[in-house]
Design a protein around this motif. Structure first.
Motif, PDB file in Angstrom:
ATOM      1  N   SER A  26       0.841  -1.193   0.000  1.00  0.00           N
ATOM      2  CA  SER A  26       0.000   0.000   0.000  1.00  0.00           C
ATOM      3  C   SER A  26       0.878   1.245   0.000  1.00  0.00           C
ATOM      4  O   SER A  26       2.078   1.172   0.283  1.00  0.00           O
ATOM      5  CB  SER A  26      -0.913   0.007   1.226  1.00  0.00           C
ATOM      6  N   LEU A  27       0.281   2.382  -0.252  1.00  0.00           N
ATOM      7  CA  LEU A  27       1.031   3.629  -0.259  1.00  0.00           C
ATOM      8  C   LEU A  27       1.640   3.910   1.108  1.00  0.00           C
ATOM      9  O   LEU A  27       2.790   4.349   1.218  1.00  0.00           O
ATOM     10  CB  LEU A  27       0.121   4.782  -0.688  1.00  0.00           C
ATOM     11  N   LYS A  59      -9.045  -3.744  -5.937  1.00  0.00           N
ATOM     12  CA  LYS A  59      -9.731  -4.046  -4.678  1.00  0.00           C
ATOM     13  C   LYS A  59      -8.892  -3.671  -3.460  1.00  0.00           C
ATOM     14  O   LYS A  59      -9.368  -3.045  -2.521  1.00  0.00           O
ATOM     15  CB  LYS A  59     -10.108  -5.524  -4.628  1.00  0.00           C
ATOM     16  N   SER A  60      -7.633  -4.079  -3.460  1.00  0.00           N
ATOM     17  CA  SER A  60      -6.797  -3.843  -2.271  1.00  0.00           C
ATOM     18  C   SER A  60      -6.135  -2.471  -2.273  1.00  0.00           C
ATOM     19  O   SER A  60      -5.622  -2.022  -1.256  1.00  0.00           O
ATOM     20  CB  SER A  60      -5.714  -4.922  -2.176  1.00  0.00           C
ATOM     21  N   LYS A  61      -6.124  -1.810  -3.441  1.00  0.00           N
ATOM     22  CA  LYS A  61      -5.459  -0.504  -3.581  1.00  0.00           C
ATOM     23  C   LYS A  61      -3.952  -0.606  -3.311  1.00  0.00           C
ATOM     24  O   LYS A  61      -3.326   0.352  -2.863  1.00  0.00           O
ATOM     25  CB  LYS A  61      -6.078   0.541  -2.652  1.00  0.00           C
TER      26      LYS A  61
END
Length: 247
Positions: A26-27, A59-61
């Motif tokens: 993730s970011l 979906k999970s980004k």
């Protein structure tokens, strides 16, 4: 896709994060791993996505690299004239010694590994192309020092930081100078537990296109000691073959 120098460094660090973690990130995870503000990472991710180097799981980004970087890297590697020239000899040497073989050259006040052919043994020395090693504690580093003119070596030794990498690392300048002079006279350089405590390495110099390169065989210390003469002989044979081929 344009990067500043700082952004280029961050992009490389980001790809290293993905390599180390081995999963989509993730970011916020990217920001934490890189110790870089989320806003900076967001801008960098946007540029890499636009260039086709990253994709996003809807979906999970989370983000993950595409294979574009791999294709670029493979194209670069295939067209490296120096590594391509040395590679068959490195593989021949690894097969003959059953140990890891390394091609390296000087990079400023260090050594950079250009190619590594790991030996087939279960217990072996492992390294990667791009690894940076000190001049004073690595076999190829000592080779670089030993092949310098005396005046240049004296100047380099005076400014080098001779850190004690292991308990066996030679950190006294006069002793190191004498050691590499003796190795130069013999035509073979070695380290024994000086860069990695249980590893021995033996290296020979090779000149290609007027540039100095080092070819080294490295492995567990006791096994290397037991096979020292055979390994040295194999190195000398490869050096002779390289010289004849290049001449």
């Amino acid at each position: 896709m344009k990067f500043s120098d700082a952004s280029s460094t961050r992009a490389l660090r980001m790809f290293e994060c993905f390599a180390n973690e081995g999963k989509p990130l993730s970011l916020s995870e990217i920001s934490a791993f890189m110790n870089t503000p989320i806003s900076t990472c967001h801008a960098l991710v946007a540029v890499l996505r636009e260039g086709g180097y990253l994709y996003t799981n809807r979906k999970s980004k989370r983000f993950y690299p595409t294979k574009r970087l791999l294709r670029v890297a493979e194209s670069i590697a295939v067209n490296d004239p120096i590594v391509s020239y040395f590679e068959p000899y490195l593989r021949q040497l690894s097969k003959a010694t059953q140990e890891t073989v390394i091609l390296g050259t000087r990079q400023d006040d260090s050594v950079v590994y250009l190619e590594v052919v790991e030996g087939p043994q279960v217990i072996r020395y492992s390294a990667e192309p791009g690894d940076i090693k000190p001049l004073h504690s690595s076999a190829i580093g000592k080779l670089v020092l030993g092949e310098m003119p005396n005046e240049e070596r004296a100047r380099i030794l005076a400014q080098l930081s001779l850190d004690k990498v292991t308990d066996s690392t030679v950190v006294e300048r006069t002793a190191l100078d004498e050691q590499v002079r003796d190795a130069h006279a013999a035509g073979v350089y070695q380290t024994c537990g000086e860069n990695v405590s249980d590893v021995m390495a033996i290296a020979i110099p090779v000149i290609v296109y007027d540039d100095l390169f080092g070819v080294a065989v490295a492995g567990p210390r006791e096994r290397m000691k037991a096979e020292y003469e055979a390994i040295q002989g194999a190195l000398m044979q490869v050096r002779l073959a390289l010289k004849m081929d290049f001449d």
